[in-house]
Each structure stands twice: as structure tokens, then as C-alpha cells.
Scaffold this active site. Structure first.
Site, PDB file in Angstrom:
ATOM      1  CE  LYS A 193     -37.406  24.727 -14.746  1.00 40.16           C
ATOM      2  NZ  LYS A 193     -36.397  25.142 -15.498  1.00 40.16           N
ATOM      3  CB  SER A 240     -33.054  24.418 -13.236  1.00 38.43           C
ATOM      4  OG  SER A 240     -33.833  24.829 -14.102  1.00 38.43           O
ATOM      5  CB  SER A 289     -32.381  24.199 -17.108  1.00 36.38           C
ATOM      6  OG  SER A 289     -31.365  24.835 -16.230  1.00 36.38           O
TER       7      SER A 289
END
Lengths: 486, 484
Positions: free
Chosen positions: A76, A151, A175
Site C-alpha cells: 500500500k 482505504s 481498511s
């Protein structure tokens, strides 16, 4: 090779069926071919990946390969990666190249893994749909009209589409688990303090936690073992030994006590999601588990408490993005205040600004006691709810999200978006671990089963998830997009 | 009307840790800008603070030194505000649960009287960097070397009633922190900085007047001057029918005045909240006890011991214990020469005189305590006389030899006590001074005492200062009286 689990790929590498370079090249080509509609990567680091793959192959040739050597994955874009753009999905950091590696990145590299690049995300990890990225929304591989969740939407979409076998995500209010649910993959949020936060760009420091996202619980077990542990650079990481998460995967579930929180099956839960989750619970019963209802009475306070604490911490954490030392700086500032105002106004997106404003307000003189202190009290009550429940049962189960993935643009109102995280957010407030496992489909979109355990019960969660995956094949289903050009 | 001044001080002491309070970067002063600022000090995305245990120990030592409560738990908070030399946009400090609770400091006033000043609390925090406005035309440079240097902020109660008391308090804090070795106390380099809260009220009134906070008061002298100016300003204001407003003022040492920086209405809302990156600091009793057991002797104890054990006067004991450097030097001299009073005289006399003339601090003395101790020992055992001793001191001061003995040897300053040798010199002087001998003989016996000085001087000169003056005196008197 793209549809194999990490465990299968590791076996292939060990048997010499293919090299890490071949595997890396094949996945890089797949990203090139398939990622355009998905938009799951912000940066693909092909050159570094091939160099790391070659190093892994050389290590294997020298007999120095570990269990993860040569395995590809993605990070990420919240993890600082030396020499690589680390944007956190924000214009603010569009030009930022991290000068150091996050502990998670360092550990994965030390284990011999090969990072293919940095995945898309909601800006500064604020969002539940991955629509808040400066780099554009990510789309769900199961249905391009749908969001992948957020997210860590880029990580979830990339794994689901078979662009990488695994990816690292972070979870502040759901997330990892919610995008894993929306994309039909396995995602683990460890106990707060289990994995170092050093080098992970902070959103809400007391809630943020990194974790693996992959095709199976077994894969998550391998990855968690590599990234977990005490880090002297993170005072909130816990000095506690890291168990062998793989060792206990095969333990039978006979006698496992499962609790179903009454509050997780109430109003607003999609029928299809509920049906899939209840079916999964039946599978567990068939595996020898017993099921009973429990209550987490303060559940409905979790979202309000979260939206006081997380923005408060974020408003402070994001103060360093001031246009002075790094990141976006406005053109020709007239004076210092102008520099601050325009750099931040231009650098941050709407949702980030909204949360900075909320956090600044709740910490202000005269409001601090009413909001922040009150929210901390609620947080303790929520934590106690879980601890009480774990006196009665071993794990809790329920849906990871009230609905399957929704369409892009469907949740325009911020509050309705915030309500998406109703089943995941309390877990971060309590600091306990949670895992999402694919448990079927509703309206053609994946449904996730969330399993929660008490602090540091990751090994148990992985065992419980793995046993389900031995009995079902939901985690092996692939979206058509992943197959058509295979 | 009679006015009473009320003063409280916030003293920021830079702690002498080798690395910063939350990072491993060096705290050394004077490096090239931004060469001692690591990723943590720069506030890069993703970095986290790690508390330096040495800073905690130093804060606790200070607390023990002022007999303060040491709470079991203290917590770091974030003080949020934007400033270019504050990299994270917040300062990590302790707002609600400081590491040192209430304590007290004893101050000594010029008349020798003492007074206790209560300390409200002391807390740990990180220093900011520096903005450099002079060196860049139309721009501001930022040096983050200082960012993250540990500070102990010591907050007094409003217990001081004059500028002199405030200065004495500051000196007492300075003395304590240098004794403890937790700060170098170098005010010129900013190791101790002070904010002063000043108000005035009619004598006898219970309630406090409205206070002004004066920033940037960074020397003992400035504290007195800033308070003097501010007190006069406030009294004049009130007597002219005005009102003191609560505000922050800046002391300008050049103009010798304080100027308004910002009023209460313009004050920042710092939005303090507990820092989620740092765990609460939990001190167990054993840790505190260990630090207590290993505290060095503190100024008040040392002073008492100098009087009671070494027999020094109250004045000497006070001067010699005023700073750790002074006390260590004095004790070094005393240990070598074995005579506390002689050591005290030499340290306060010859040594202090020379240091003052050259503007040197005692730590920079070219004559070491061991060297001076040996010199004093030679005075004590009468190897040299007082006059020669001053010559030896000057030689040591100017680096003409490594030790008193070597200089005595090289310069032939050893005292002549052989009466035969002295008598030969006396006889020579008497032979060479018939006129003076005649005068002596003709003088009234009670006038002769004064006249003998001439002969002593001649004999000392003949011995190049090395003859024992008492012996010369005695033998001369015998010989001259025999001539009468």
C-alpha cells in the site's frame, strides 16, 4: 501462475518449476495488461522488482532461501519505501520520495520478498471506497461499476485480480477487512502493537495497524510471521514473542465457541450478506463449533467515538504537511501564512480536509472534554464489551460490512459512507485482531465473514479462517476479469 | 502608594543528554545547520518518537534535588501550532501529567538570608529548531539541529517579590542543574532560558494583579533588568489610571525594555492531547530510589559541610559551593594540599583574581586544581615563601612549567632556611650599609622596628626572594641589636 496462492508459489520456486524472475516478469506483464481499468497501482517498481527477484534467485541457488524468498507482493502506498515515491494517495506527497524504509518494508525485504510496486488507496487512508485518491478511484475486479472498498482498495483489487498473490494493507477503522470483503480475498488486521508502525504514514496513530491481504488464511499466516514483532523504533509495538502462525493452522475446531454479536445482525444489514454469513456459521457448526448469541452493547457508539478520536489524531499527524520541508508547496507564496494556507488547501483532498477540520474542532479549548475525553471513555467501554464477550466465547463472527461492494459514486454523503464501517470500526477502538474471509456472494459481489479474537489471538483467528477455507472454496473464486486474458 | 511585585519564573533547561529526547541524533552545539537532524527530527512522514531514558533520569534527578513528588505516571501531550522551525506542527510536551510534581528551591539573598520558592511542577519537552532571518535576503533559513533537544521546563509558583529574588532563584536553579550534571548551564548557548511572569499589586492586597509574561530573558542580568523595566511600566500605567492587560511581552536587551508580542485574545489554542505515539512513562519506586541513592552532594549540603567539617566561614563556604565547577576545583586543591583554609584563600584570592582579569570561567583555568594544590602544599610546608608562591602561580598560569615543584626547581625559588647561609647574606648587607647601620644605632629603640625593613628588603633581594622572611627578621634583629 497468477491464480496460485503464496504457499503454492513458494513450492513452485522451491521445486525449480520457475524462477522468481520469471514469476516477477509474468506478473509485471499482467499488471501492464490488466491494471488500467482497475487503477490498483500508483507506482510499479519493475526495475527494483527484477533486481530483487534476481537476488532472490541467487540466494536460492546458494541454498540461502527462506520460506518467502522470491515471492512477489505489493505495498500500500502508505509504507515509506526508500528511493520510491510514497504518496499516501495524496497530491501533497505526489513528489515525495521516501529516504528510508518502513519497518514492514524492511522486514519483507529481509525475508526475500519482491515488491512489484505501491498500491492505490484513499488519501491518507481516509475512506471506505477508494474514491478519495488523488490518483483516481480503484475499481472492483468483480464488477468495474463497483468500488473495491477502502482505504486499502488498491491492495485488495490487485490481489483479487491476480496481479499479485499478496499485498500489504493498513487498517484504522476497517481498511484491510472491508476491501478484502468487497474484493473476495483474505485480509488480517492484527492486534494493535503486533506490527511496527514505523515508516507507515500515520492517519490515526492509536488505531493504525498494518496487516497482510492475500488469497488464503495460510498465506496471511506466512506474511504475518514475517512482519510481526517488537520494533525499538515504535514505542507502541509490543515486546512479545511472535508465535509460528503456520504451525497451528490445521488444528481442528471441535469445541470452538463462536459468539454472534446481536448488534451485528440488526437493521441495515443486507439480506444477501446476512444469508451468506449465516451459511458460513453453519459450516463452522459442521466443523464442530458451537454458536451462541452475545451482546456488544456499546456498538452503536463506535462510529461517533471513532469520528472524534481518529480525526483528532489526524489533525495533529497531518500538521507536518506544511509545505516547508517536503511535499506540495504552493507557487510563489506571499508570506508564511499564505504558504501554509495554499500548500495545504491545494495538497489535501476534500475528505482529508473534512477530517482535519473535525479533529481541530474537537480538540479546541472548550470542546476537548465534551468530545475527545468523552470519546476516550466510550472507547474503554467498547474495549470492555469485547473483553466481556471473550470471557464467554473464543471468537466472534459476523459480516465485515453491511452490504456488498456498492457502486462508484453511490455514497455521496460522508455520513452514509462512515456508516459503512459499522462492523469494523469498534475492533480498532478495542485494539483486537480481526480477519475477513470470503464467504460467498450477494448480487454477484463478494461477501466477507469477519472473525474477531481477543488481543494477540492472531494464531487462533488464522486457524479458524484456515479451517473454513479447507471446507469451502469461496476464497478460490476468481473474477472473470482475472481469468479472461490469463 | 506602596507596590508589591509578584514574580513567577518558567525556566527551560536543556538537558545534557548525548542524543535527542525522541531520536538518536546528537545534541552537540554548534554543528553546521541541519547536520544533526535525522528523519525523526525532520518530522518526515511515518517516523515515530522513542523516548530517551537519559532525559527521564535527569528530570527525576532534578525532582529529587528540589524534594519534589515524583508521580508514578507521567504522560506526553502534543502542543499543536504551526511554525516553520517546528517540524511536526506540534511540540511534544507534558501538559496534564508532568514528570516532576510540586517541590521547592531555597534561595540565598545578598544579605545572607534565605527564602523558599515553591516549584509548581517540572515537565519534559522537546526544543524547536531555529529560524535564521539574517543570513538570507528575503527568505528565512531553518536549522533543525536543535529540534528535539530535551528541555526540562521548571515552573515556579509566584513566590518571588523582587528582581533580586528572581535572579537568586535562577542562580539556584543553575547551580542545582550543574551540580546534578543534567545541564551544562551555558546561558550564552541557550542551555537555560527563562520566561518571567510579572505583576504588581498594592502592598497588603491579597489578590494578584494582572500579569504580563516576558519572553526571551536569557541571562541573570537580563532577568533583573527586564523585571525592573516591567515593574516600573506596570506601576506607571496603573498610577496614570490605566490597566495592565494580560499579554506576552518580549524583552529587548538592546533597548532595555519589554514590548508587547501578543495579547490574550491573540493567544494560540494549542489543542493539547495525549501523544498517541508514546506510552505513559511509568516509574517504579526502585528506579526512583536508585536515582535518589546516587544523587551527588547538592549545593546546600556541600555548603553546610564546608562550614562544619572544613571550618570555613559562612561566606567562604557560600562562594566555594556556589557552582559545581567552583566546588570541585576547591576540593581538588584542598585534597592535594591538605589545608582547607589555605586552599580557600588561594582559590578566592590569586586564582579568582587571575580568572576575573582574563574573563575566564573556572573550568577554563590554565592552572589545574592539582597544580594549584601542589603549589599551596609547598607554601604550607614552607618550601617556598608567599612571595615566591605568587611567582610560581604566574609561571603556572603562563604555562612555564607543568608543576609547582618543577618551577620552584628551575627558578631556584626554594626557600633558604639555613641560618648559616642567611647570616652570610646579613653580614654582607650590614657591611655594605654603614650609613643605615649608623642611623639604626642612633635611633630610639622603639623606632628601630620600622627601620629594620630596609635591611630585610636588602637581604631578601640578595637571596632573590628565597630567604625565609621570618628567619631573616629574627637574625637581623639579633645582629643589629648586637651592634648597638
Amino acid at each position: 501462475m497468477h491464480d496460485k496462492t503464496l504457499t503454492e508459489l513458494a513450492a513452485g520456486l522451491a521445486a525449480g518449476e520457475f524462477s522468481s524472475r520469471e514469476l516477477t516478469q509474468s506478473l509485471l506483464a499482467r499488471i501492464e495488461r490488466l491494471d488500467e481499468p482497475l487503477n490498483s497501482f500508483i507506482t510499479v517498481t519493475a526495475e527494483q522488482a527484477l533486481a530483487a527477484a534476481d537476488a532472490a534467485d541467487a540466494a536460492r541457488a546458494n541454498g540461502e532461501a527462506g520460506p518467502l524468498t522470491g515471492l512477489p507482493l505489493a505495498l500500500k502506498d502508505i509504507f515509506c519505501t526508500r528511493g520510491v515515491k510514497t504518496s499516501c494517495g495524496s497530491r501533497m506527497l505526489d513528489t515525495f520520495t521516501a529516504p528510508y524504509d518502513a519497518t514492514v518494508v524492511e522486514k519483507l525485504a529481509a525475508a526475500g520478498t519482491v515488491s512489484l510496486g505501491k498500491t492505490n488507496m484513499d488519501e491518507f487512508a481516509m475512506g471506505s471506497s477508494n474514491e478519495n485518491s488523488f490518483y483516481g478511484p480503484v475499481r472492483n475486479p468483480w464488477d468495474l461499476a463497483a468500488v473495491p472498498g477502502g482505504s486499502s482498495g488498491g491492495s485488495a483489487a490487485a490481489v483479487a485480480a491476480g496481479l499479485v498473490p499478496a499485498a500489504m494493507g493498513t487498517d484504522t477503522g476497517g481498511s484491510i477487512r472491508q476491501p478484502a470483503a468487497f474484493c473476495g480475498i483474505t485480509g488480517l488486521k492484527p492486534t494493535y502493537g503486533r506490527v511496527s508502525r514505523y515508516g507507515m504514514i500515520a492517519y490515526a496513530s492509536s488505531l493504525d495497524q498494518a496487516g497482510p491481504m492475500a488469497r488464503s488464511a495460510a498465506d496471511c499466516a506466512h506474511l504475518l510471521g514475517a512482519i510481526a514483532g517488537h520494533d525499538l523504533r515504535d514505542s507502541t509495538s509490543v515486546a512479545r514473542g511472535v508465535p509460528d502462525y503456520v504451525e497451528g493452522l490445521d488444528a481442528p475446531l471441535t469445541g470452538l465457541k463462536i459468539g454472534l454479536p446481536r448488534e451485528y445482525f440488526g437493521d441495515g444489514l443486507d439480506d444477501g450478506v446476512e444469508a451468506a454469513v449465516r451459511e458460513a456459521i453453519k459450516t463452522y457448526e459442521s466443523l464442530g463449533a458451537t454458536v451462541r448469541e452475545v451482546s456488544l452493547p456499546h456498538t452503536h457508539y463506535a462510529i461517533p467515538a471513532y469520528y472524534v478520536i481518529a480525526p483528532a489524531e489526524a489533525s495533529s499527524n497531518l500538521s507536518r504537511f506544511d509545505g516547508v520541508r517536503f511535499g506540495h508547496r504552493c507557487e510563489a507564496p506571499a508570506d508564511l501564512i499564505d504558504l501554509y494556507k495554499r500548500s495545504r488547501a491545494e495538497g489535501f483532498g476534500e475528505e482529508v480536509k473534512r477530517r482535519i477540520l473535525i479533529g481541530t474542532h474537537t480538540l479546541s479549548e472548550g470542546f476537548f472534554d465534551a468530545y475527545y475525553k468523552q470519546a476516550q471513555k466510550v472507547r474503554r467501554l467498547i474495549r470492555q464489551d469485547f473483553l466481556d464477550a471473550f470471557e464467554e466465547v473464543d471468537v466472534l463472527m459476523g459480516p465485515a460490512s453491511p452490504t456488498p461492494a456498492f457502486d462508484l459514486g453511490a455514497n455521496k454523503d460522508p455520513v452514509s459512507m462512515y456508516l459503512q464501517d459499522i462492523y469494523t470500526i469498534a475492533v480498532n477502538l478495542a485494539g483486537i485482531p480481526g480477519i475477513n474471509v470470503p464467504a460467498g456472494f450477494a448480487g454477484g459481489r463478494p461477501v466477507g465473514l469477519q472473525i474477531l479474537g481477543t488481543h494477540f489471538a492472531e494464531a487462533q483467528l488464522l486457524n479458524v479462517a484456515h479451517q473454513f477455507q479447507q471446507a469451502t472454496d469461496w476464497h478460490l473464486r476468481r473474477p472473470a476479469l482475472a481469468e479472461e486474458t490469463a | 502608594m506602596q507596590w508589591e511585585t509578584v514574580i513567577g519564573l518558567e525556566v527551560h533547561v536543556q538537558l545534557a543528554t548525548r542524543s535527542k529526547i525522541f531520536s538518536g541524533a546528537s545534541t552537540a552545539f554548534g554543528a553546521e545547520p541541519n547536520t544533526q537532524a535525522c528523519a525523526v527530527d525532520l518530522g518526515l512522514p511515518g517516523v515515530l518518537p522513542v523516548l530517551n531514558e537519559a532525559a527521564v533520569a535527569m528530570a527525576v534527578q532534578f525532582g529529587l534535588g528540589i524534594h519534589a513528588e515524583i508521580p508514578e505516571v507521567s504522560v506526553f501531550d502534543r502542543k499543536n501550532y504551526f511554525y516553520p522551525d517546528l517540524p511536526k506542527g506540534y511540540q511534544t510536551s507534558q501538559m496534564y501529567q508532568p514528570i516532576v510534581g510540586p517541590g521547592e528551591v531555597e534561595i540565598t539573598l545578598e544579605d545572607g538570608s534565605t527564602k523558599r520558592i515553591r516549584v509548581h511542577h517540572a515537565h519534559l519537552e522537546e526544543d524547536a529548531g531555529k529560524s535564521l532571518h539574517e543570513d538570507f535576503h528575503g527568505m528565512t533559513g531553518i536549522d533543525l539541529n536543535r529540534a528535539g533537544t530535551p528541555l526540562l521546563e521548571i515552573v515556579s509558583e509566584p513566590d518571588m517579590r523582587s528582581a533580586k529574588e528572581a535572579a537568586a532563584y535562577l542562580k539556584a536553579i543553575h547551580s542545582l542543574v550543574t551540580y546534578l550534571g543534567i545541564s551544562d548551564g551555558n546561558m550564552a548557548e541557550g542551555s537555560m532560558r527563562c520566561d518571567v511572569n510579572v505583576s504588581v499589586r498594592p502592598a497588603g492586597q491579597e489578590t494578584f494583579g494582572t500579569r504580563a509574561e516576558i519572553k526571551n530573558v536569557n541571562s541573570f542580568r537580563f532577568v533583573e533588568r527586564a523585571i525592573a523595566f516591567e515593574v516600573e511600566r506596570q506601576i506607571e500605567l496603573i498610577e496614570d489610571g490605566g490597566e495592565v492587560v494580560q499579554e506576552t511581552r518580549l524583552f529587548d536587551p538592546e533597548a532595555d525594555e519589554t514590548r508587547s508580542m501578543r495579547t490574550k485574545e491573540e493567544a494560540n489554542d494549542y489543542r493539547y492531547f495525549p501523544c498517541p505515539d508514546l506510552l505513559p512513562v511509568v516509574l517504579d519506586q526502585a528506579y526512583v530510589d536508585h536515582l535518589r541513592d546516587n544523587l551527588p552532594e547538592l549545593p546546600a549540603e556541600k555548603r553546610a559541610r564546608f562550614e562544619s567539617e572544613l571550618g570555613l566561614s559562612a561566606y567562604d563556604a557560600g562562594v566555594l559551593s556556589a557552582s559545581r565547577a567552583m566546588a570541585e576545583y576547591f576540593e581538588g586543591v584542598k585534597d592535594v594540599c591538605g589545608d582547607a583554609k589555605l586552599a580557600a584563600n588561594w582559590v578566592q584570592g590569586e586564582l579568582s583574581g587571575a580568572l576575573n582579569r582574563e574573563g575566564l570561567a573556572i573550568v577554563d583555568s590554565p592552572v589545574s586544581a592539582a597544580q594549584l594544590g601542589e603549589l599551596v602544599a609547598r607554601v604550607k610546608d614552607e618550601t617556598i615563601n608567599g612571595k615566591a608562591a605568587k611567582q610560581v602561580f604566574q609561571a603556572l598560569w603562563h604555562g612555564e612549567g607543568d608543576s609547582a615543584d618543577a618551577i620552584i626547581e628551575a627558578k631556584g625559588l626554594k626557600q633558604v632556611t639555613d641560618s648559616g647561609a642567611i647570616e652570610v647574606m646579613i653580614d654582607q648587607v650590614i657591611n655594605d650599609s654603614p650609613a643605615q647601620v649608623a642611623q639604626y644605632r642612633d635611633a630610639e629603640p622603639d623606632k628601630r622596628g620600622k627601620m629594620i625593613g630596609y635591611f630585610v628588603g636588602q637581604v631578601m633581594k640578595a637571596s632573590r626572594g628565597t630567604a625565609n622572611p621570618q628567619q631573616v627578621n629574627k637574625l637581623l634583629k639579633e645582629k643589629l641589636d648586637a651592634l648597638c
